[in-house]
Write an enzyme that holds these catalytic residues in place. Structure first.
Site, PDB file in Angstrom:
ATOM      1  N   GLU A  43       0.842  -1.199   0.000  1.00 52.14           N
ATOM      2  CA  GLU A  43       0.000   0.000   0.000  1.00 52.14           C
ATOM      3  C   GLU A  43       0.879   1.252   0.000  1.00 52.14           C
ATOM      4  O   GLU A  43       1.886   1.320   0.684  1.00 52.14           O
ATOM      5  CB  GLU A  43      -0.908   0.012   1.231  1.00 52.14           C
ATOM      6  CG  GLU A  43      -1.862   1.206   1.270  1.00 52.14           C
ATOM      7  CD  GLU A  43      -2.766   1.231   2.486  1.00 52.14           C
ATOM      8  OE1 GLU A  43      -3.790   1.933   2.429  1.00 52.14           O
ATOM      9  OE2 GLU A  43      -2.457   0.550   3.493  1.00 52.14           O
ATOM     10  N   LYS A 113      -9.734   2.396  -2.732  1.00 48.22           N
ATOM     11  CA  LYS A 113     -10.035   1.989  -1.356  1.00 48.22           C
ATOM     12  C   LYS A 113     -11.424   2.472  -0.956  1.00 48.22           C
ATOM     13  O   LYS A 113     -11.734   3.663  -1.048  1.00 48.22           O
ATOM     14  CB  LYS A 113      -8.973   2.564  -0.419  1.00 48.22           C
ATOM     15  CG  LYS A 113      -9.016   2.043   1.010  1.00 48.22           C
ATOM     16  CD  LYS A 113      -7.812   2.589   1.780  1.00 48.22           C
ATOM     17  CE  LYS A 113      -7.685   1.959   3.158  1.00 48.22           C
ATOM     18  NZ  LYS A 113      -6.458   2.460   3.852  1.00 48.22           N
ATOM     19  N   CYS A 154      -6.095  -2.585   2.368  1.00 43.53           N
ATOM     20  CA  CYS A 154      -5.897  -2.410   3.806  1.00 43.53           C
ATOM     21  C   CYS A 154      -7.194  -2.492   4.628  1.00 43.53           C
ATOM     22  O   CYS A 154      -7.732  -3.563   4.844  1.00 43.53           O
ATOM     23  CB  CYS A 154      -5.149  -1.106   4.069  1.00 43.53           C
ATOM     24  SG  CYS A 154      -4.354  -1.045   5.708  1.00 43.53           S
TER      25      CYS A 154
END
Length: 277
Positions: A43, A113, A154
């Site tokens: 990331e 994301k 994440c």
């Protein structure tokens, strides 16, 4: 292709973007020479994980230097490349986005994301991604000759609905570039990847930056590959390294056949549906 090698590049992230790009390029090349067909970066691989800095490092597709490097490297090394994530600029908005490239350098797709990490932990760590980032709204599954790849980033892994939606869309391998910290990492990193793999009977791959104790945000490290039975088949330590694992899609089908969780869902009683366009 039912069996192939995956490599996860756990790299130190520096302030200088160009230094990060050179290191990522070198690690991808090393992984390809070891026979990896799928290579994964961490990331925010091209910049420090600091929310206020993301707009300074943001790039637009296709002209951004990080994006050009990823496309060119995938082509030169002949690998499928999940380019970790990086700050993507789209008009006035910046997203935390993972770009996925084919071995010929084509962009196969991207994931923005969905769940932004806005937290105040008891340890004193405060992060507010929404101060500079917008949220995506797509469930990302990328068709490829390696099978369908689910991609999320994440904090997304903490939302089991999203993981299940990817699997219901065909994902048998789920790739998560992620930067857990020194509070959440020791507590949840291995546990959550193993549990999501067991729940969904799929391979789960976590790609973390290496740990840098001097960084403003200290990543946990310990990149890992978990098989559909919940076994950790490869795990990094804290520092910079590349880990490798074999993906066996026949194992996915074997486990789903013997313990048919997905077929045993009570869709007559409950349902999971995607509301966003």
């Amino acid at each position: 292709m039912q069996r192939y090698k995956v490599a996860v590049c756990q790299m130190i992230i520096h302030q200088e973007k160009e230094k990060n790009l050179v290191r990522a390029r070198e690690m991808i090349g090393r992984a390809a020479k070891r026979g990896a067909r799928l290579v994964v970066l961490p990331e925010m691989f091209n910049c420090p994980y600091v929310a206020r800095l993301f707009p300074q490092y943001a790039e637009s597709y296709p002209e951004g230097p990080s994006l050009q490097m990823l496309s060119r490297t995938a082509r030169e090394e002949g690998v499928y490349l999940v380019g970790g994530s990086l700050p993507e600029r789209d008009g006035d908005q910046v997203y935390n986005t993972s770009f996925i490239f084919a071995p010929d350098g084509r962009l196969l797709g991207k994931h923005r994301k969905m769940h932004l990490f806005d937290v105040e932990l008891a340890s004193g760590l405060t992060v507010k991604e929404s101060s500079t980032l917008g949220a995506g709204n797509q469930v990302t599954v990328i068709p490829s000759e390696l099978g369908d790849l689910g991609v999320a980033i994440c904090y997304d892994i903490r939302f089991p609905e999203l993981m299940r939606l990817m699997v219901l869309k065909g994902a048998r391998v789920v790739v998560i570039p992620a930067a857990f910290n020194m509070t959440t990492g020791p507590a949840h990193w291995e546990l959550i990847f193993r549990m999501r793999a067991i729940d969904n009977q799929a391979y789960f791959i976590g790609a973390s930056p290496a740990r840098d104790p001097m960084a403003p945000y200290v990543a946990y490290g310990h990149s890992l590959v978990v098989d559909p039975w919940g076994n950790v088949v490869s795990m990094a330590r804290e520092g910079e390294e590349i880990i490798y694992a074999e993906i066996d899609l026949d194992l996915v089908e074997k486990i789903r056949s013997e313990l048919p969780l997905l077929r045993h869902r009570r869709t007559d009683v409950y349902a999971l549906e995607l509301l966003a366009p």
